[in-house]
Enzyme design. Structure first.
Site, short mmCIF file in Angstrom:
data_model
loop_
_atom_site.label_atom_id
_atom_site.label_comp_id
_atom_site.label_asym_id
_atom_site.label_seq_id
_atom_site.Cartn_x
_atom_site.Cartn_y
_atom_site.Cartn_z
N HIS A 67 -9.54 -8.51 -7.29
CA HIS A 67 -9.45 -8.21 -5.87
C HIS A 67 -9.83 -9.36 -4.76
CE1 HIS A 67 -11.17 -5.98 -2.19
NE2 HIS A 67 -9.81 -5.80 -1.96
N GLU B 188 -11.48 -2.76 -8.05
CA GLU B 188 -12.07 -3.21 -6.81
C GLU B 188 -13.26 -2.32 -6.53
OE1 GLU B 188 -10.58 -2.61 -2.18
OE2 GLU B 188 -8.99 -2.58 -3.72
N LYS C 64 0.94 -1.37 0.05
CA LYS C 64 0.00 0.06 -0.13
C LYS C 64 0.85 1.19 0.10
CE LYS C 64 -3.62 -2.51 0.38
NZ LYS C 64 -4.93 -2.34 -0.59
N GLU D 138 -2.25 0.47 -8.53
CA GLU D 138 -3.65 0.16 -8.52
C GLU D 138 -4.55 1.13 -7.86
OE1 GLU D 138 -6.10 -2.97 -5.76
OE2 GLU D 138 -4.24 -3.59 -6.55
N ASP E 104 -0.39 -0.07 -4.51
CA ASP E 104 -1.89 0.24 -4.52
C ASP E 104 -2.14 1.56 -3.77
OD1 ASP E 104 -4.77 0.23 -4.12
OD2 ASP E 104 -4.68 -1.97 -3.45
N ASP F 277 -14.29 -7.54 -8.60
CA ASP F 277 -14.54 -7.80 -7.11
C ASP F 277 -15.89 -8.45 -7.17
OD1 ASP F 277 -13.89 -6.94 -3.99
OD2 ASP F 277 -16.14 -7.16 -4.58
#
Length: 469
Positions: free
Chosen positions: A380, A330, A221, A301, A275, A353
């Site tokens: 995801h 996602e 992240k 992402e 992400d 997702d």
């Protein structure tokens, strides 16, 4: 034997993951992984049952449960076998209540609630046929699969006739691909080491554990602080690029092989993804990701708002000279968003997702579009229940739709699997095992004890938590 759907139950199930920092990122700083869960029942001597859910991160889960109840109530009195005959028509009917549709349409709370109900029907269908969900779908004829998908509003991108021709072209190799994935497993990547709330020491430890477990795709992240992101990214790179951390006997993978070409793989064949969870405006996203070029990410992402199609296209165009791709999906709330992302050439990777889209029927339409546009689908997962769901969807994509898994990877996060009767699992090569139990359906049935303990607000865990305060 004739059966009718007689009743349903909903459960607001919440797990206190905010206490450990699991799931934290630049946008979502406190996450209590939650399931808006529904079970649908029939009558009869051998009654059917179907379980479904959608995923949230805590507050508001009760609102989704109310929406699920409004949608599931429409099923009372219906013959499940009639619903199973054309799951695409069933999906259209489920989403067509004019008053409920008004509070979407096909987006937001009502749409993810529709996902839980549609997933429950598919679970019931698979259980009724004694097959895991993926097997139920890949055993369908091309005509049956097309009839199971949702095509409204996307025929300018793919028609039923095009979809049918694509599926027929893949039909001959289905048995071979099924045997291959059963033997090898489905490629996975790991996010568990990269949460924003983890210390550097925890990131390093979890990355080493993931390499030793056979993974070679990793995601972290980003978006809170450039210097911190660079530091954490270099920590991860220093481990995944170092042969000493590979499993015994492993020499890594060739970074120039076809399945890794263009992914910025390091010397051991390891790939890093980043992400941002929608935290940036478009110009900010471009400059921020350029500053992370040193950690050699395959893609960024969710760099910006999830339904900003032109923004994603601009980011992709700006980052292409730097060798960094764009992935999203996602939070793409319906098939029309995916249609536009594909038409605008805004993404390199399509991330469906299982719960943000309104169930399996809508997912099938996105798989078909992505295959037509030759964009890999890397779903995801994580959360609670999502890993259990998405292995079925990736198997459908590989065996029946796209016919390829060489460049695809499916997210794996090692959280909360113990709460399910049929949890997903990973083999020694860092790949998902294929679900094989004839009773598991869509693999989402939760242990009754877990519901009793974590149902909000009166489950035993939450009652004791309030008492301790």
């Amino acid at each position: 034997m004739s059966r009718k759907i007689t009743h349903f139950e909903t459960h607001d199930v919440r797990f206190p993951t905010s206490l450990s920092g699991d799931g934290t990122d630049a946008m979502n700083t406190e996450c209590d992984y939650s399931s808006a869960y529904v079970s649908i029942y029939t009558d009869g001597e051998s009654p059917f049952v179907g379980h479904g859910m959608t995923f949230t991160i805590g507050r508001g889960n009760e609102i989704v449960c109310q929406a699920i109840a409004s949608l599931a109530n429409r099923l009372i009195g219906k013959d499940p076998e009639e619903l199973f005959k054309s799951m695409g028509k069933t999906w259209d009917w489920m989403c067509s209540d004019p008053q409920l549709r008004w509070i979407g349409p096909e987006k937001g709370v009502i749409h993810i609630a529709a996902g839980a109900v549609n997933n429950a029907l598919w679970d019931m269908f698979a259980r009724a046929r004694g097959k895991p969900l993926w097997k139920l779908v890949v055993d369908m004829t091309p005509e049956e699969l097309v009839d199971a998908a949702a095509f409204r509003y996307i025929t300018d991108a793919i028609t039923r006739e095009e979809a049918l021709a694509m599926l027929k072209a893949k039909e001959a190799g289905k048995k071979e691909r099924e045997a291959t994935v059963k033997e090898l497993g489905y490629p996975a990547y790991v996010t568990s080491a990269g949460w924003l709330g983890y210390s550097d020491e925890k990131v390093a430890r979890l990355t080493k554990e993931a390499v030793a477990a056979g993974f070679n795709h990793f995601k972290m992240k980003v978006g809170a602080d450039v210097a911190s992101d660079l530091r954490r990214g270099l920590i991860i790179r220093s481990i995944i690029d170092d042969p000493q951390y590979l499993p015994p006997g492993s020499k890594g993978r060739d970074p120039n092989s076809p399945e890794l070409k263009g992914k910025n793989a390091g010397p051991t064949g390891a790939v890093l993804m980043i992400d941002a969870n929608q935290v940036w405006d478009v110009p900010q996203a471009i400059e921020y990701v350029k500053s992370l070029e040193a950690i050699k990410p395959w893609f960024i992402e969710e760099p910006t708002a999830p339904d900003d199609i032109l923004g994603h296209a601009a980011i992709r165009k700006a980052l292409k000279p730097h060798g960094i791709g764009v992935a999203t999906g996602e939070h793409a709330h319906n098939r029309m968003v995916f249609k536009q992302l594909l038409q605008a050439e805004a993404i390199d990777v399509c991330q469906i997702d299982s719960c943000r889209l309104a169930g399996v029927s809508e997912v099938l339409s996105v798989l078909l579009m992505a295959a037509k546009f030759n964009i890999p689908v890397c779903p995801h997962a994580g959360g609670v229940g999502l890993c259990e769901y998405v292995i079925h969807l990736s198997l459908i994509d590989y065996i029946a739709v796209s016919g390829t898994m060489e460049r695809n990877v499916l997210e794996f996060v090692d959280h909360l699997h113990e709460h399910f009767l049929y949890p997903c699992s990973i083999n020694s090569k860092g790949r998902y095992n294929v679900p094989s139990n004839s009773a598991e359906g869509y693999s989402i049935e939760m242990h009754k004890q877990s519901i009793a303990e974590y149902e909000w607000p009166n489950g035993s865990y939450w009652v004791s938590a309030k008492g301790s305060k």
